[in-house]
Design a protein around this motif. Structure first.
Motif, PDB file in Angstrom:
ATOM      1  N   MET A 172       0.836  -1.188   0.000  1.00 22.57           N
ATOM      2  CA  MET A 172       0.000   0.000   0.000  1.00 22.57           C
ATOM      3  C   MET A 172       0.876   1.245   0.000  1.00 22.57           C
ATOM      4  SD  MET A 172      -3.391   0.067   0.188  1.00 22.57           S
ATOM      5  CE  MET A 172      -4.253  -1.462   0.106  1.00 22.57           C
ATOM      6  N   ASN A 173       0.424   2.254  -0.663  1.00 23.89           N
ATOM      7  CA  ASN A 173       1.201   3.494  -0.690  1.00 23.89           C
ATOM      8  C   ASN A 173       0.846   4.365   0.507  1.00 23.89           C
ATOM      9  OD1 ASN A 173      -0.978   5.402  -1.322  1.00 23.89           O
ATOM     10  ND2 ASN A 173      -1.096   4.277  -3.230  1.00 23.89           N
ATOM     11  N   GLU A 174       1.611   5.409   0.669  1.00 17.97           N
ATOM     12  CA  GLU A 174       1.432   6.264   1.838  1.00 17.97           C
ATOM     13  C   GLU A 174       0.105   7.003   1.848  1.00 17.97           C
ATOM     14  OE1 GLU A 174       3.962  10.117   0.541  1.00 17.97           O
ATOM     15  OE2 GLU A 174       5.039   8.234   0.663  1.00 17.97           O
ATOM     16  N   SER A 175      -0.546   7.144   0.720  1.00 17.70           N
ATOM     17  CA  SER A 175      -1.812   7.873   0.684  1.00 17.70           C
ATOM     18  C   SER A 175      -3.012   6.977   0.969  1.00 17.70           C
ATOM     19  CB  SER A 175      -2.004   8.534  -0.690  1.00 17.70           C
ATOM     20  OG  SER A 175      -2.262   7.553  -1.659  1.00 17.70           O
ATOM     21  N   SER A 176      -2.801   5.666   1.085  1.00 19.49           N
ATOM     22  CA  SER A 176      -3.942   4.761   1.180  1.00 19.49           C
ATOM     23  C   SER A 176      -4.824   5.059   2.381  1.00 19.49           C
ATOM     24  CB  SER A 176      -3.475   3.310   1.208  1.00 19.49           C
ATOM     25  OG  SER A 176      -2.663   3.086   2.347  1.00 19.49           O
ATOM     26  N   GLY A 177      -4.254   5.475   3.502  1.00 22.09           N
ATOM     27  CA  GLY A 177      -5.059   5.815   4.658  1.00 22.09           C
ATOM     28  C   GLY A 177      -5.943   7.012   4.387  1.00 22.09           C
ATOM     29  N   TYR A 178      -5.460   7.936   3.618  1.00 22.14           N
ATOM     30  CA  TYR A 178      -6.219   9.145   3.308  1.00 22.14           C
ATOM     31  C   TYR A 178      -7.390   8.850   2.392  1.00 22.14           C
ATOM     32  CZ  TYR A 178      -7.373  13.719   1.455  1.00 22.14           C
ATOM     33  OH  TYR A 178      -8.046  14.842   1.067  1.00 22.14           O
ATOM     34  N   VAL A 179      -7.222   7.940   1.452  1.00 23.15           N
ATOM     35  CA  VAL A 179      -8.258   7.701   0.453  1.00 23.15           C
ATOM     36  C   VAL A 179      -9.193   6.554   0.803  1.00 23.15           C
ATOM     37  CG1 VAL A 179      -6.896   8.670  -1.414  1.00 23.15           C
ATOM     38  CG2 VAL A 179      -6.788   6.231  -0.977  1.00 23.15           C
ATOM     39  N   GLU A 180      -8.934   5.822   1.873  1.00 19.29           N
ATOM     40  CA  GLU A 180      -9.767   4.667   2.217  1.00 19.29           C
ATOM     41  C   GLU A 180     -11.226   5.020   2.432  1.00 19.29           C
ATOM     42  OE1 GLU A 180      -8.333   2.373   5.462  1.00 19.29           O
ATOM     43  OE2 GLU A 180      -6.482   1.868   4.430  1.00 19.29           O
ATOM     44  N   GLY A 181     -11.501   6.126   3.085  1.00 16.10           N
ATOM     45  CA  GLY A 181     -12.877   6.463   3.415  1.00 16.10           C
ATOM     46  C   GLY A 181     -13.625   7.225   2.332  1.00 16.10           C
ATOM     47  N   LEU A 182     -13.014   7.402   1.182  1.00 19.63           N
ATOM     48  CA  LEU A 182     -13.657   8.171   0.118  1.00 19.63           C
ATOM     49  C   LEU A 182     -14.638   7.306  -0.665  1.00 19.63           C
ATOM     50  CD1 LEU A 182     -10.614  10.174  -1.271  1.00 19.63           C
ATOM     51  CD2 LEU A 182     -12.365  10.939   0.328  1.00 19.63           C
ATOM     52  N   CYS A 183     -15.612   7.946  -1.270  1.00 22.97           N
ATOM     53  CA  CYS A 183     -16.605   7.265  -2.096  1.00 22.97           C
ATOM     54  C   CYS A 183     -16.157   7.368  -3.554  1.00 22.97           C
ATOM     55  CB  CYS A 183     -17.969   7.919  -1.886  1.00 22.97           C
ATOM     56  SG  CYS A 183     -19.281   7.126  -2.819  1.00 22.97           S
ATOM     57  N   TRP A 184     -15.517   6.320  -4.068  1.00 18.92           N
ATOM     58  CA  TRP A 184     -14.991   6.305  -5.431  1.00 18.92           C
ATOM     59  C   TRP A 184     -16.077   5.877  -6.405  1.00 18.92           C
ATOM     60  CZ3 TRP A 184     -10.297   8.253  -6.389  1.00 18.92           C
ATOM     61  CH2 TRP A 184      -9.409   8.371  -5.324  1.00 18.92           C
ATOM     62  N   PHE A 185     -16.050   6.448  -7.614  1.00 15.96           N
ATOM     63  CA  PHE A 185     -17.016   6.052  -8.644  1.00 15.96           C
ATOM     64  C   PHE A 185     -16.392   6.222 -10.020  1.00 15.96           C
ATOM     65  CE2 PHE A 185     -17.629  10.556  -8.016  1.00 15.96           C
ATOM     66  CZ  PHE A 185     -17.840  11.060  -9.286  1.00 15.96           C
ATOM     67  N   THR A 186     -16.977   5.547 -11.002  1.00 14.51           N
ATOM     68  CA  THR A 186     -16.576   5.705 -12.399  1.00 14.51           C
ATOM     69  C   THR A 186     -17.710   6.410 -13.129  1.00 14.51           C
ATOM     70  OG1 THR A 186     -17.462   3.549 -12.980  1.00 14.51           O
ATOM     71  CG2 THR A 186     -15.121   3.636 -12.429  1.00 14.51           C
TER      72      THR A 186
ATOM     73  N   VAL B  25     -13.079   8.396  -9.552  1.00 17.03           N
ATOM     74  CA  VAL B  25     -13.057   9.749  -9.029  1.00 17.03           C
ATOM     75  C   VAL B  25     -13.728   9.757  -7.659  1.00 17.03           C
ATOM     76  CG1 VAL B  25     -13.901  12.097  -9.439  1.00 17.03           C
ATOM     77  CG2 VAL B  25     -13.157  10.699 -11.355  1.00 17.03           C
ATOM     78  N   ALA B  26     -13.193  10.585  -6.767  1.00 18.12           N
ATOM     79  CA  ALA B  26     -13.824  10.816  -5.463  1.00 18.12           C
ATOM     80  C   ALA B  26     -13.794  12.309  -5.200  1.00 18.12           C
ATOM     81  CB  ALA B  26     -13.093  10.064  -4.364  1.00 18.12           C
ATOM     82  N   PHE B  27     -14.907  12.845  -4.771  1.00 16.69           N
ATOM     83  CA  PHE B  27     -14.965  14.262  -4.446  1.00 16.69           C
ATOM     84  C   PHE B  27     -14.413  14.485  -3.046  1.00 16.69           C
ATOM     85  CE2 PHE B  27     -18.385  13.996  -7.670  1.00 16.69           C
ATOM     86  CZ  PHE B  27     -17.805  14.842  -8.596  1.00 16.69           C
ATOM     87  N   LEU B  28     -13.546  15.468  -2.923  1.00 18.40           N
ATOM     88  CA  LEU B  28     -12.952  15.836  -1.646  1.00 18.40           C
ATOM     89  C   LEU B  28     -13.612  17.113  -1.154  1.00 18.40           C
ATOM     90  CD1 LEU B  28      -9.252  15.342  -2.773  1.00 18.40           C
ATOM     91  CD2 LEU B  28     -10.695  13.689  -1.585  1.00 18.40           C
ATOM     92  N   GLY B  29     -13.265  17.547  -0.007  1.00 16.96           N
ATOM     93  CA  GLY B  29     -13.796  18.795   0.508  1.00 16.96           C
ATOM     94  C   GLY B  29     -13.316  19.984  -0.304  1.00 16.96           C
ATOM     95  N   GLU B  30     -14.060  21.063  -0.239  1.00 17.37           N
ATOM     96  CA  GLU B  30     -13.705  22.328  -0.880  1.00 17.37           C
ATOM     97  C   GLU B  30     -13.567  22.236  -2.390  1.00 17.37           C
ATOM     98  OE1 GLU B  30     -10.290  23.715   1.244  1.00 17.37           O
ATOM     99  OE2 GLU B  30     -11.300  23.515   3.160  1.00 17.37           O
ATOM    100  N   GLY B  31     -14.301  21.310  -3.013  1.00 15.52           N
ATOM    101  CA  GLY B  31     -14.351  21.231  -4.460  1.00 15.52           C
ATOM    102  C   GLY B  31     -13.249  20.448  -5.131  1.00 15.52           C
ATOM    103  N   SER B  32     -12.264  19.967  -4.387  1.00 11.67           N
ATOM    104  CA  SER B  32     -11.179  19.197  -4.996  1.00 11.67           C
ATOM    105  C   SER B  32     -11.654  17.792  -5.352  1.00 11.67           C
ATOM    106  CB  SER B  32      -9.987  19.108  -4.046  1.00 11.67           C
ATOM    107  OG  SER B  32      -9.458  20.381  -3.819  1.00 11.67           O
ATOM    108  N   VAL B  33     -10.900  17.151  -6.255  1.00  9.61           N
ATOM    109  CA  VAL B  33     -11.254  15.822  -6.743  1.00  9.61           C
ATOM    110  C   VAL B  33     -10.011  14.936  -6.703  1.00  9.61           C
ATOM    111  CG1 VAL B  33     -12.081  14.545  -8.769  1.00  9.61           C
ATOM    112  CG2 VAL B  33     -13.013  16.790  -8.266  1.00  9.61           C
ATOM    113  N   ALA B  34     -10.175  13.691  -6.270  1.00 15.65           N
ATOM    114  CA  ALA B  34      -9.112  12.694  -6.318  1.00 15.65           C
ATOM    115  C   ALA B  34      -9.389  11.785  -7.512  1.00 15.65           C
ATOM    116  CB  ALA B  34      -9.063  11.884  -5.035  1.00 15.65           C
ATOM    117  N   VAL B  35      -8.344  11.421  -8.246  1.00 12.37           N
ATOM    118  CA  VAL B  35      -8.481  10.578  -9.435  1.00 12.37           C
ATOM    119  C   VAL B  35      -7.486   9.432  -9.318  1.00 12.37           C
ATOM    120  CG1 VAL B  35      -8.389  10.524 -11.957  1.00 12.37           C
ATOM    121  CG2 VAL B  35      -9.082  12.629 -10.797  1.00 12.37           C
ATOM    122  N   ARG B  36      -7.941   8.199  -9.605  1.00 11.33           N
ATOM    123  CA  ARG B  36      -7.036   7.041  -9.559  1.00 11.33           C
ATOM    124  C   ARG B  36      -7.362   6.072 -10.688  1.00 11.33           C
ATOM    125  NH1 ARG B  36      -9.142   3.642  -4.249  1.00 11.33           N
ATOM    126  NH2 ARG B  36     -11.133   2.993  -5.124  1.00 11.33           N
ATOM    127  N   ASP B  37      -6.427   5.183 -10.949  1.00 11.75           N
ATOM    128  CA  ASP B  37      -6.560   4.152 -11.974  1.00 11.75           C
ATOM    129  C   ASP B  37      -7.372   2.993 -11.417  1.00 11.75           C
ATOM    130  OD1 ASP B  37      -6.221   2.133 -13.869  1.00 11.75           O
ATOM    131  OD2 ASP B  37      -4.076   2.451 -14.075  1.00 11.75           O
TER     132      ASP B  37
END
Length: 70
Positions: free
Chosen positions: A1-15, A28-40
């Motif tokens: 697991m990478n160092e960010s895995s703890g941060y992204v575990e609780g996010l609601c990911w969708f395609t 994609v997962a929406f973060l607070g304040e309008g930011s977006v997380a993107v992963r493969d």
């Protein structure tokens, strides 16, 4: 697991709804304040990248208009 895995575990990911189910998508997962997380979707252990809401909006708008490479 990478160092960010703890941060992204609780996010609601969708395609995207237009995803064809081939597994070759981004999630994609929406973060607070309008930011977006993107992963493969094929390798969820790779650290996702984060972009601001305006950047994501322009990307989606350009992709929908077919103008990403113009």
């Amino acid at each position: 697991m990478n160092e960010s895995s703890g941060y992204v575990e609780g996010l609601c990911w969708f395609t995207a709804q237009a995803s064809n189910g081939s597994g070759a998508c981004v999630e994609v997962a929406f973060l607070g304040e309008g930011s977006v997380a993107v992963r493969d979707s094929k390798d969820r252990d790779i650290q996702p990248f984060m972009v601001g809401g305006q950047v994501w909006f322009r990307f989606v708008q350009s992709a929908g208009a077919g103008t990403l490479c113009s």
